[in-house]
Design an enzyme around this catalytic site. Sequence first.
Site, short mmCIF file in Angstrom:
data_model
loop_
_atom_site.label_atom_id
_atom_site.label_comp_id
_atom_site.label_asym_id
_atom_site.label_seq_id
_atom_site.Cartn_x
_atom_site.Cartn_y
_atom_site.Cartn_z
N ASN A 46 -2.08 -7.64 -1.88
CA ASN A 46 -1.86 -6.93 -3.15
C ASN A 46 -0.39 -6.81 -3.55
O ASN A 46 -0.09 -6.67 -4.73
CB ASN A 46 -2.48 -5.53 -3.01
CG ASN A 46 -2.01 -4.57 -4.09
OD1 ASN A 46 -2.53 -4.59 -5.21
ND2 ASN A 46 -1.03 -3.74 -3.78
N ALA A 77 2.84 -17.01 -14.26
CA ALA A 77 2.66 -18.24 -13.48
C ALA A 77 2.25 -17.90 -12.05
O ALA A 77 1.39 -18.56 -11.46
CB ALA A 77 3.96 -19.06 -13.49
N ALA A 113 0.82 -1.23 0.00
CA ALA A 113 0.00 0.00 0.00
C ALA A 113 0.85 1.26 0.00
O ALA A 113 0.32 2.35 0.17
CB ALA A 113 -0.94 -0.01 1.21
N SER A 114 2.16 1.12 -0.19
CA SER A 114 3.00 2.32 -0.17
C SER A 114 2.94 3.07 -1.48
O SER A 114 3.39 4.20 -1.58
CB SER A 114 4.45 1.94 0.14
OG SER A 114 4.97 1.11 -0.86
N TYR A 174 5.97 -14.14 -13.80
CA TYR A 174 4.89 -13.29 -13.29
C TYR A 174 3.51 -13.92 -13.60
O TYR A 174 2.66 -14.06 -12.72
CB TYR A 174 5.00 -11.90 -13.91
CG TYR A 174 3.90 -10.96 -13.49
CD1 TYR A 174 3.90 -10.38 -12.24
CD2 TYR A 174 2.83 -10.66 -14.36
CE1 TYR A 174 2.88 -9.51 -11.85
CE2 TYR A 174 1.83 -9.80 -13.99
CZ TYR A 174 1.85 -9.22 -12.73
OH TYR A 174 0.83 -8.38 -12.35
N ILE A 188 -2.98 -0.75 -15.24
CA ILE A 188 -3.37 0.33 -14.34
C ILE A 188 -2.16 1.24 -14.17
O ILE A 188 -1.05 0.75 -13.89
CB ILE A 188 -3.80 -0.25 -12.96
CG1 ILE A 188 -4.83 -1.37 -13.12
CG2 ILE A 188 -4.29 0.86 -12.04
CD1 ILE A 188 -6.13 -0.99 -13.75
N VAL A 203 6.50 -9.17 2.86
CA VAL A 203 5.44 -10.19 2.85
C VAL A 203 5.95 -11.59 2.50
O VAL A 203 5.18 -12.55 2.51
CB VAL A 203 4.27 -9.80 1.92
CG1 VAL A 203 3.49 -8.63 2.48
CG2 VAL A 203 4.75 -9.54 0.49
N LYS A 230 0.63 -15.26 -11.01
CA LYS A 230 -0.73 -14.70 -10.96
C LYS A 230 -1.78 -15.78 -11.22
O LYS A 230 -2.87 -15.75 -10.65
CB LYS A 230 -0.85 -13.54 -11.96
CG LYS A 230 0.00 -12.34 -11.58
CD LYS A 230 -0.53 -11.67 -10.32
CE LYS A 230 0.43 -10.77 -9.62
NZ LYS A 230 -0.11 -10.13 -8.43
P1 NAP Z 1 3.99 -0.96 -7.66
O1 NAP Z 1 3.54 0.40 -8.02
O2 NAP Z 1 5.37 -1.38 -8.02
O3 NAP Z 1 3.74 -1.21 -6.08
C1 NAP Z 1 4.08 -2.45 -5.51
C2 NAP Z 1 3.82 -2.42 -4.04
O4 NAP Z 1 4.15 -3.72 -3.48
C3 NAP Z 1 4.65 -1.41 -3.30
O5 NAP Z 1 3.91 -0.85 -2.25
C4 NAP Z 1 5.81 -2.24 -2.75
O6 NAP Z 1 6.35 -1.61 -1.59
C5 NAP Z 1 5.07 -3.53 -2.41
N1 NAP Z 1 5.95 -4.69 -2.29
C6 NAP Z 1 6.71 -5.27 -3.24
N2 NAP Z 1 7.40 -6.31 -2.73
C7 NAP Z 1 7.06 -6.39 -1.42
C8 NAP Z 1 7.44 -7.23 -0.35
N3 NAP Z 1 8.31 -8.24 -0.51
N4 NAP Z 1 6.89 -7.02 0.87
C9 NAP Z 1 6.01 -6.02 1.07
N5 NAP Z 1 5.59 -5.20 0.09
C10 NAP Z 1 6.13 -5.37 -1.14
O7 NAP Z 1 3.02 -2.07 -8.31
P2 NAP Z 1 1.50 -1.97 -8.77
O8 NAP Z 1 1.49 -1.70 -10.23
O9 NAP Z 1 0.73 -1.10 -7.86
O10 NAP Z 1 1.06 -3.49 -8.55
C11 NAP Z 1 0.43 -3.90 -7.36
C12 NAP Z 1 -0.18 -5.28 -7.57
O11 NAP Z 1 -1.06 -5.24 -8.67
C13 NAP Z 1 0.87 -6.35 -7.88
O12 NAP Z 1 0.49 -7.57 -7.28
C14 NAP Z 1 0.77 -6.47 -9.40
O13 NAP Z 1 1.16 -7.75 -9.85
C15 NAP Z 1 -0.72 -6.24 -9.59
N6 NAP Z 1 -1.06 -5.79 -10.95
C16 NAP Z 1 -0.68 -4.56 -11.39
C17 NAP Z 1 -1.06 -4.15 -12.68
C18 NAP Z 1 -0.75 -2.78 -13.20
O14 NAP Z 1 -1.11 -2.49 -14.35
N7 NAP Z 1 -0.15 -1.89 -12.45
C19 NAP Z 1 -1.76 -5.03 -13.52
C20 NAP Z 1 -2.10 -6.29 -13.03
C21 NAP Z 1 -1.76 -6.67 -11.75
P3 NAP Z 1 7.88 -1.78 -1.11
O15 NAP Z 1 8.71 -1.94 -2.34
O16 NAP Z 1 8.15 -0.54 -0.32
O17 NAP Z 1 7.89 -3.00 -0.24
#
Ligand code: NAP
Length: 259
Positions: free
Chosen positions: A91, A159, A15-16, A157, A190, A65, A161
């Site tokens: 998430n 796999a 959520a950061s 990735y 997104i 996590v 999901k």
């Molecule tokens: P993002 O902007 O890179 O944000 C990822 C978040 O996950 C950050 O808050 C990060 O915080 C946290 N994170 C990563 N590794 C972590 C760990 N080991 N422990 C705790 N927190 C962790 O990514 P996003 O685009 O918002 O994606 C979020 C989710 O949506 C993911 O599961 C991604 O697969 C899914 N998703 C995204 C899209 C898209 O278009 N954006 C599409 C489909 C699915 P820290 O690095 O500070 O820990």
Amino acid sequence: MFTSIKGHSVIVTGASKGIGRGIAKVFALQGAKVMVVARGEVEAKETVDEIRSNNGIAEMQLCDVTDWDAVVEMVKVTESEFGSVDVLCANAGIFPQTKILEMDPEEWDQVMETNLKSAFLCVKACIPQFKKKGNGRIILTSSITGPVTAYPGWSHYGASKSGQLGFMKTAAMELSKYGTTINAVMPGNIYTEGLRDLGQDYLDSMAATIPLKRLGVVEDIGNAALFFASDEASYITGQTLIVDGGQILPESLEAIEEI
Ligand code: NAP
């Protein structure tokens, strides 16, 4: 009009920034108490500050996590801060892009640990909370990539999901006796910090393939998660909701050029 979620305690991992921040803000706007979870302190605090500046309730817990002890602590802290855990939004995720031939086995493991194993760890750690109350809600952030679509460089990735959805189905059965549902949102593209890092060419070419002709916003996923957390969704479990602006619909390049 949906029943209010005001006062419910919600954990949002990742959520950061990005989608997780969007989910956290959507729940906080509805009066939920949100535990912002991530590893990076500065950005996690930004989410908390933003929620509080809009009169919302949020605390933060720094947690990797993939680390079982840290995840157990995350749940413990949430219970002591908010009194219970009512909703888990699992998430957090990463999406490095590397083709199979060039991929180190370590990168495969890291993606699986962060995206798939973490879902298992977070769900497992929350079960005692849901069992105690006789109800609970879990929302996973999966993706269209893997379960529905494919993109070179994202075999691990995809796999992970798809794996989340396999995990979810059995979890839905096991959790049913605790009045707890588990569902997954499947985002398309997104606009987030993570996606922005893939470059403007990627963003432009993606937008061009989406019938609604734009990337989604993080609140689009937050609203879908909010629906799964609502009382009105209490009879839905083990299911998915694609939120992608119609991205998976075109059968061909010609089909998208027709509109
Ligand atoms: P993002 O902007 O890179 O944000 C990822 C978040 O996950 C950050 O808050 C990060 O915080 C946290 N994170 C990563 N590794 C972590 C760990 N080991 N422990 C705790 N927190 C962790 O990514 P996003 O685009 O918002 O994606 C979020 C989710 O949506 C993911 O599961 C991604 O697969 C899914 N998703 C995204 C899209 C898209 O278009 N954006 C599409 C489909 C699915 P820290 O690095 O500070 O820990």
